[in-house]
Design a protein around this motif. Structure first.
Motif, PDB file in Angstrom:
ATOM      1  N   ARG A 129      55.070  27.343  36.949  1.00  0.00           N
ATOM      2  CA  ARG A 129      54.450  28.706  35.757  1.00  0.00           C
ATOM      3  C   ARG A 129      53.297  28.633  35.788  1.00  0.00           C
ATOM      4  NH1 ARG A 129      57.115  33.166  33.718  1.00  0.00           N
ATOM      5  NH2 ARG A 129      55.032  34.120  31.948  1.00  0.00           N
ATOM      6  N   PHE A 130      52.693  29.657  36.187  1.00  0.00           N
ATOM      7  CA  PHE A 130      51.009  30.059  35.654  1.00  0.00           C
ATOM      8  C   PHE A 130      50.800  30.557  34.455  1.00  0.00           C
ATOM      9  CE2 PHE A 130      51.358  30.980  40.538  1.00  0.00           C
ATOM     10  CZ  PHE A 130      50.626  29.962  40.892  1.00  0.00           C
ATOM     11  N   CYS A 131      50.150  29.519  33.799  1.00  0.00           N
ATOM     12  CA  CYS A 131      49.310  30.006  32.438  1.00  0.00           C
ATOM     13  C   CYS A 131      48.310  29.488  32.340  1.00  0.00           C
ATOM     14  CB  CYS A 131      50.646  29.456  31.797  1.00  0.00           C
ATOM     15  SG  CYS A 131      50.298  27.018  31.286  1.00  0.00           S
ATOM     16  N   SER A 132      47.810  29.378  30.942  1.00  0.00           N
ATOM     17  CA  SER A 132      46.587  29.012  30.676  1.00  0.00           C
ATOM     18  C   SER A 132      46.568  27.583  29.204  1.00  0.00           C
ATOM     19  CB  SER A 132      45.629  30.417  30.508  1.00  0.00           C
ATOM     20  OG  SER A 132      46.199  30.642  28.992  1.00  0.00           O
ATOM     21  N   VAL A 133      45.541  27.121  29.119  1.00  0.00           N
ATOM     22  CA  VAL A 133      45.888  26.333  28.215  1.00  0.00           C
ATOM     23  C   VAL A 133      44.000  25.881  28.152  1.00  0.00           C
ATOM     24  CG1 VAL A 133      45.702  23.579  27.258  1.00  0.00           C
ATOM     25  CG2 VAL A 133      47.002  24.729  28.703  1.00  0.00           C
ATOM     26  N   ALA A 134      44.254  27.182  26.718  1.00  0.00           N
ATOM     27  CA  ALA A 134      42.489  26.835  25.690  1.00  0.00           C
ATOM     28  C   ALA A 134      41.605  27.610  26.572  1.00  0.00           C
ATOM     29  CB  ALA A 134      41.908  25.367  25.707  1.00  0.00           C
ATOM     30  N   SER A 135      42.574  29.004  27.460  1.00  0.00           N
ATOM     31  CA  SER A 135      41.033  29.720  28.339  1.00  0.00           C
ATOM     32  C   SER A 135      40.931  28.816  29.878  1.00  0.00           C
ATOM     33  CB  SER A 135      40.044  30.287  27.277  1.00  0.00           C
ATOM     34  OG  SER A 135      40.379  30.487  26.504  1.00  0.00           O
ATOM     35  N   THR A 136      41.738  28.285  30.691  1.00  0.00           N
ATOM     36  CA  THR A 136      41.749  27.805  31.243  1.00  0.00           C
ATOM     37  C   THR A 136      43.453  28.079  32.274  1.00  0.00           C
ATOM     38  OG1 THR A 136      42.437  25.407  30.552  1.00  0.00           O
ATOM     39  CG2 THR A 136      39.592  25.684  30.917  1.00  0.00           C
ATOM     40  N   PRO A 137      42.976  28.067  33.303  1.00  0.00           N
ATOM     41  CA  PRO A 137      43.817  28.896  33.865  1.00  0.00           C
ATOM     42  C   PRO A 137      44.919  27.047  34.484  1.00  0.00           C
ATOM     43  CG  PRO A 137      41.795  29.119  35.172  1.00  0.00           C
ATOM     44  CD  PRO A 137      41.455  28.418  34.454  1.00  0.00           C
ATOM     45  N   ALA A 138      45.815  27.006  33.828  1.00  0.00           N
ATOM     46  CA  ALA A 138      47.122  25.986  33.794  1.00  0.00           C
ATOM     47  C   ALA A 138      48.085  25.923  34.961  1.00  0.00           C
ATOM     48  CB  ALA A 138      47.351  25.142  32.324  1.00  0.00           C
ATOM     49  N   ALA A 139      48.973  25.107  34.865  1.00  0.00           N
ATOM     50  CA  ALA A 139      50.557  24.955  35.521  1.00  0.00           C
ATOM     51  C   ALA A 139      51.297  24.253  34.203  1.00  0.00           C
ATOM     52  CB  ALA A 139      50.345  24.541  36.575  1.00  0.00           C
ATOM     53  N   ARG A 140      52.332  25.158  34.081  1.00  0.00           N
ATOM     54  CA  ARG A 140      53.136  25.061  33.454  1.00  0.00           C
ATOM     55  C   ARG A 140      54.185  24.474  33.893  1.00  0.00           C
ATOM     56  NH1 ARG A 140      56.397  28.341  28.038  1.00  0.00           N
ATOM     57  NH2 ARG A 140      58.555  27.110  29.116  1.00  0.00           N
ATOM     58  N   LEU A 141      54.715  23.203  33.555  1.00  0.00           N
ATOM     59  CA  LEU A 141      56.446  22.577  34.376  1.00  0.00           C
ATOM     60  C   LEU A 141      57.252  22.357  33.696  1.00  0.00           C
ATOM     61  CD1 LEU A 141      54.211  19.433  36.999  1.00  0.00           C
ATOM     62  CD2 LEU A 141      54.323  22.363  37.104  1.00  0.00           C
ATOM     63  N   SER A 155      45.719  21.341  33.650  1.00  0.00           N
ATOM     64  CA  SER A 155      44.906  22.361  33.923  1.00  0.00           C
ATOM     65  C   SER A 155      43.606  21.119  34.163  1.00  0.00           C
ATOM     66  CB  SER A 155      44.558  22.698  32.977  1.00  0.00           C
ATOM     67  OG  SER A 155      43.351  23.452  32.749  1.00  0.00           O
ATOM     68  N   ARG A 156      42.602  21.719  35.381  1.00  0.00           N
ATOM     69  CA  ARG A 156      41.570  20.868  35.373  1.00  0.00           C
ATOM     70  C   ARG A 156      40.615  20.804  33.693  1.00  0.00           C
ATOM     71  NH1 ARG A 156      36.873  22.807  35.347  1.00  0.00           N
ATOM     72  NH2 ARG A 156      36.437  25.016  35.867  1.00  0.00           N
ATOM     73  N   PHE A 157      40.705  19.785  33.943  1.00  0.00           N
ATOM     74  CA  PHE A 157      40.257  19.142  32.834  1.00  0.00           C
ATOM     75  C   PHE A 157      38.263  19.624  32.392  1.00  0.00           C
ATOM     76  CE2 PHE A 157      37.702  16.254  29.919  1.00  0.00           C
ATOM     77  CZ  PHE A 157      38.120  16.584  28.470  1.00  0.00           C
ATOM     78  N   ASP A 158      38.628  20.668  31.264  1.00  0.00           N
ATOM     79  CA  ASP A 158      37.181  20.612  30.845  1.00  0.00           C
ATOM     80  C   ASP A 158      36.969  19.944  29.490  1.00  0.00           C
ATOM     81  OD1 ASP A 158      35.253  23.139  29.527  1.00  0.00           O
ATOM     82  OD2 ASP A 158      35.993  24.140  31.255  1.00  0.00           O
ATOM     83  N   GLU A 159      35.852  19.447  29.546  1.00  0.00           N
ATOM     84  CA  GLU A 159      35.478  18.849  27.821  1.00  0.00           C
ATOM     85  C   GLU A 159      35.468  19.838  27.226  1.00  0.00           C
ATOM     86  OE1 GLU A 159      31.934  15.674  27.390  1.00  0.00           O
ATOM     87  OE2 GLU A 159      33.016  15.382  29.918  1.00  0.00           O
ATOM     88  N   ARG A 160      34.415  20.655  27.532  1.00  0.00           N
ATOM     89  CA  ARG A 160      34.344  22.308  26.550  1.00  0.00           C
ATOM     90  C   ARG A 160      35.810  21.993  25.852  1.00  0.00           C
ATOM     91  NH1 ARG A 160      32.277  26.886  26.331  1.00  0.00           N
ATOM     92  NH2 ARG A 160      32.537  27.502  28.115  1.00  0.00           N
ATOM     93  N   HIS A 161      36.521  22.241  25.827  1.00  0.00           N
ATOM     94  CA  HIS A 161      37.305  23.862  25.736  1.00  0.00           C
ATOM     95  C   HIS A 161      38.590  22.483  25.430  1.00  0.00           C
ATOM     96  CE1 HIS A 161      36.145  26.901  28.243  1.00  0.00           C
ATOM     97  NE2 HIS A 161      35.955  27.863  27.011  1.00  0.00           N
ATOM     98  N   HIS A 162      38.609  21.189  26.414  1.00  0.00           N
ATOM     99  CA  HIS A 162      39.694  20.219  26.106  1.00  0.00           C
ATOM    100  C   HIS A 162      39.629  19.286  24.946  1.00  0.00           C
ATOM    101  CE1 HIS A 162      41.008  22.469  30.056  1.00  0.00           C
ATOM    102  NE2 HIS A 162      41.713  22.887  28.776  1.00  0.00           N
TER     103      HIS A 162
END
Lengths: 203, 165
Positions: A129-141, A155-162
């Motif tokens: 399912r499409f979702c977001s983690v810490a404001s970054t687009p993500a997939a929830r499996l 989600s694509r790893f984002d050093e600042r958000h993650h």
């Protein structure tokens, strides 16, 4: 003329409008139950003490400045993930094939990682399912195991958000945090954030 | 002395309504209150003088922290405070409005504007108390209120004209 056309005092009109929002009895019960979860206090306080200690050590330069503030983001992420994990949501793509899910979720800008291989996530893959983690687009499996559902957020790893997700490529063990009674493991590998949520009670 | 666990049903409703007024949808408001409770449990002393005030502050902090994290400029707009217009709350206290007109403009207000109106109308705080609670200078609040009143009056007028046509 309808009642809504009447002029009323601004103060009264605001009160009426705001009071249209009310918690349902089950939501109220949920909040009360959460408030009465007293065991959360000592463990969280212990964690805070450890985090504070780590922060102090980091300040001294032994671990480097990168560790400062790691905890806050990790906790916020864990909370967001636990909240999502507890809330049932329909799958956008139903498939047990990771390859198919990779194609479906390619628009997110990264390729899904095999959580079973990387994190030994057990159970059968049901879909995503499409979702977001810490404001970054993500997939929830979603995986289904004999112990219950397991949700893996990628989600694509984002050093600042993650900040706070363990770096598996450097051999760090997953950062495990319990939030809302859910076990959340945060890590990143190959430029992808993996957050695994499992269980409905701390065991 | 009381604790978070001593909050009444009404206290939870007030926290929830406050979260709604900050501008998030119903589900997000519930999440916000949950998060505020969890954070409250983590950092609150076991005994609190005012557990509701503690919870409301926690709701507020969680909301603005999240807005800052998202760098959402619509949530925390930089305000022009150069036009501080000396006034009191009296004109606002006496202001009349149509319910529909308020409903229409409510969604268009910024979170800080809705918060200000909520704290004043629903929680019954004075300007000084709101200033203290929101860490906002009184002059800024007065300027904000002046602009709000102008907008509300405009909305009420256009709604009345629209209603007649």
């Amino acid at each position: 003329m309808s009642r809504d056309r009447d002029n009323v005092l601004l103060k009264d009109a605001i009160k009426e409008l705001v009071q249209e929002n009310s918690l349902e009895s089950d939501e109220l019960g949920q909040l009360k139950e959460l408030s009465e979860t007293q065991p959360a206090i000592p463990s969280r306080r212990r964690w805070l003490a450890v985090a504070a200690g780590m922060g102090a050590v980091s300040m001294a330069g032994i671990f480097g400045v990168n560790l400062i503030g790691v905890g806050n983001n990790a906790y916020a992420m864990a909370e967001e993930i636990a909240s999502n994990h507890l809330r049932p949501a329909p799958l956008d793509v139903e498939s047990a094939s990771l390859d198919e899910l990779r194609r479906e979720f390619a628009g997110l800008g990264f390729s899904l990682v095999d959580a079973a291989q990387v994190e030994n996530v057990p159970g059968q893959l049901l879909g995503g399912r499409f979702c977001s983690v810490a404001s970054t687009p993500a997939a929830r499996l979603t995986y289904l195991d004999s112990a219950g559902p397991i949700t893996v957020y990628q989600s694509r790893f984002d050093e600042r958000h993650h900040q706070g997700a363990a770096d598996m490529d450097r051999g760090e063990p997953g950062n495990v945090i319990y939030s809302r009674g859910v076990k959340v493991c945060l890590c990143h590998t190959r430029g992808v954030l993996l957050a695994t949520a499992s269980g409905s009670g701390i065991s | 002395m009381a604790g978070i666990a001593d909050l009444s049903d009404d206290d939870y409703q007030r926290a929830f309504r406050y979260a709604c007024s900050l501008g998030v949808n119903r589900d997000a408001a519930l999440d916000l209150v949950q998060t505020a409770i969890v954070k409250g449990l983590a950092s609150a002393p076991l005994n609190l003088d005012k557990p509701l005030a503690y919870l409301l502050t926690s709701v507020r902090n969680c909301f603005y922290n999240e807005a800052r994290r998202n760098k959402d400029k619509t949530h925390v707009a930089i305000e022009d405070v150069s036009e501080v217009i000396p006034t009191t709350l009296k004109p606002l206290e006496e202001m009349m409005i149509e319910r529909d007109a308020l409903r229409q403009i409510w969604a268009k207000l910024s979170p800080v504007e809705r918060e200000l109106l909520h704290l004043w109308a629903v929680e019954g705080h004075t300007l000084e108390e709101i200033s203290e609670l929101t860490h906002t200078p009184k002059g800024t609040l007065l300027a904000r209120l002046h602009r709000l009143r102008t907008r509300l009056k405009g909305q009420n007028l256009s709604h009345a004209v629209g209603g007649l046509s």
